[in-house]
Scaffold this active site. Structure first.
Site, PDB file in Angstrom:
ATOM      1  N   LEU A   6     -19.362  -0.904  84.774  1.00  0.00           N
ATOM      2  CA  LEU A   6     -20.512  -1.461  84.074  1.00  0.00           C
ATOM      3  C   LEU A   6     -20.207  -2.934  83.882  1.00  0.00           C
ATOM      4  CD1 LEU A   6     -22.468  -0.014  81.089  1.00  0.00           C
ATOM      5  CD2 LEU A   6     -21.824  -2.397  81.117  1.00  0.00           C
ATOM      6  N   GLY A  32     -24.256 -11.527  76.023  1.00  0.00           N
ATOM      7  CA  GLY A  32     -24.579 -11.663  74.609  1.00  0.00           C
ATOM      8  C   GLY A  32     -26.036 -11.391  74.272  1.00  0.00           C
ATOM      9  N   GLY A  72     -27.516  -8.296  74.851  1.00  0.00           N
ATOM     10  CA  GLY A  72     -27.740  -6.859  74.715  1.00  0.00           C
ATOM     11  C   GLY A  72     -27.924  -6.118  76.024  1.00  0.00           C
ATOM     12  N   GLY A  97     -25.623  -5.314  78.268  1.00  0.00           N
ATOM     13  CA  GLY A  97     -24.571  -4.302  78.414  1.00  0.00           C
ATOM     14  C   GLY A  97     -24.890  -3.050  77.625  1.00  0.00           C
ATOM     15  N   ASP A 131     -13.314   4.391  82.132  1.00  0.00           N
ATOM     16  CA  ASP A 131     -11.981   3.791  82.159  1.00  0.00           C
ATOM     17  C   ASP A 131     -12.164   2.333  81.777  1.00  0.00           C
ATOM     18  OD1 ASP A 131     -10.238   5.949  83.060  1.00  0.00           O
ATOM     19  OD2 ASP A 131     -11.403   5.850  84.918  1.00  0.00           O
ATOM     20  N   TYR A 149     -16.858   0.235  74.155  1.00  0.00           N
ATOM     21  CA  TYR A 149     -17.158   1.664  74.234  1.00  0.00           C
ATOM     22  C   TYR A 149     -16.879   2.380  72.913  1.00  0.00           C
ATOM     23  CZ  TYR A 149     -17.847   1.016  79.209  1.00  0.00           C
ATOM     24  OH  TYR A 149     -18.319   0.597  80.427  1.00  0.00           O
ATOM     25  N   PHE A 177     -19.580   2.466  70.458  1.00  0.00           N
ATOM     26  CA  PHE A 177     -20.614   3.468  70.728  1.00  0.00           C
ATOM     27  C   PHE A 177     -20.059   4.891  70.641  1.00  0.00           C
ATOM     28  CE2 PHE A 177     -22.163  -0.438  72.593  1.00  0.00           C
ATOM     29  CZ  PHE A 177     -23.433  -0.486  72.041  1.00  0.00           C
TER      30      PHE A 177
END
Length: 172
Positions: free
Chosen positions: A97, A105, A107, A109, A135, A145, A148
């Site tokens: 990703l 910056g 949003g 991603g 990974d 990650y 989230f």
């Protein structure tokens, strides 16, 4: 821009996408998108998805999804207790990703992650996957990650997972 409108601009990577100008700051990810992603799609070893702005073929972000398996002993003990006693379990691998620096910056991603989770959940309704795994390339990616709710594997801390049950709750 509304999420529904953004979602229309995340599509499977194809020849019409301009990949050459993409720069996320990681040479390996840039090279993957430019030189390898379409080959992986053609060979069906990864499904790359590209984000573009309306009317532009330039890739501003991308991710890949693949089917994978994990050894059950990699999972935390409390989760292992709730799962069947198989040696390996099916998962969806969010292999890569990345977001172009020009939209960093903003949003993108986070949006791509949500889109990948949605696609993973939809696929898991047809072909079982008990989690989405990633990974993380480095500690910065790991923080992204973990923000989230991805959890680390026992033996490989930069490998993280989000149970599909949690993914389903996001879209309930």
């Amino acid at each position: 821009m509304a999420l529904a409108l953004l979602a229309e601009h995340v599509r499977p990577l194809d020849k019409a996408h301009d990949r050459q100008s993409f720069d996320c700051g990681h040479p390996g990810l840039n090279r993957y998108l430019r030189e390898q992603a379409r080959q992986d799609a053609e060979k069906r070893v990864a499904a790359p998805f590209a984000f573009t702005q309306p009317g532009s073929p330039a890739v501003l972000g991308f991710y890949t999804l693949s089917a994978a398996i994990i050894p059950v002993q990699e999972l935390p003990p409390d989760l292992m207790k709730r799962l069947p006693r198989y040696g390996q379990l099916p998962v969806t691998l969010l292999g890569r990703l990345a977001v172009d620096r020009s939209v960093g910056g903003q949003g993108v991603g986070e949006f791509l992650l949500v889109d990948a989770l949605r696609r993973s959940l939809e696929a898991a309704q047809q072909i079982a996957a008990m989690a989405v795994i990633v990974d993380a390339k480095d500690e910065r990616a790991e923080r992204f990650y973990r923000h989230f709710d991805f959890q680390p594997f026992q033996r490989t801390p930069l490998r993280l997972f989000l149970p599909m049950a949690q993914v389903a709750q996001l879209f309930a």
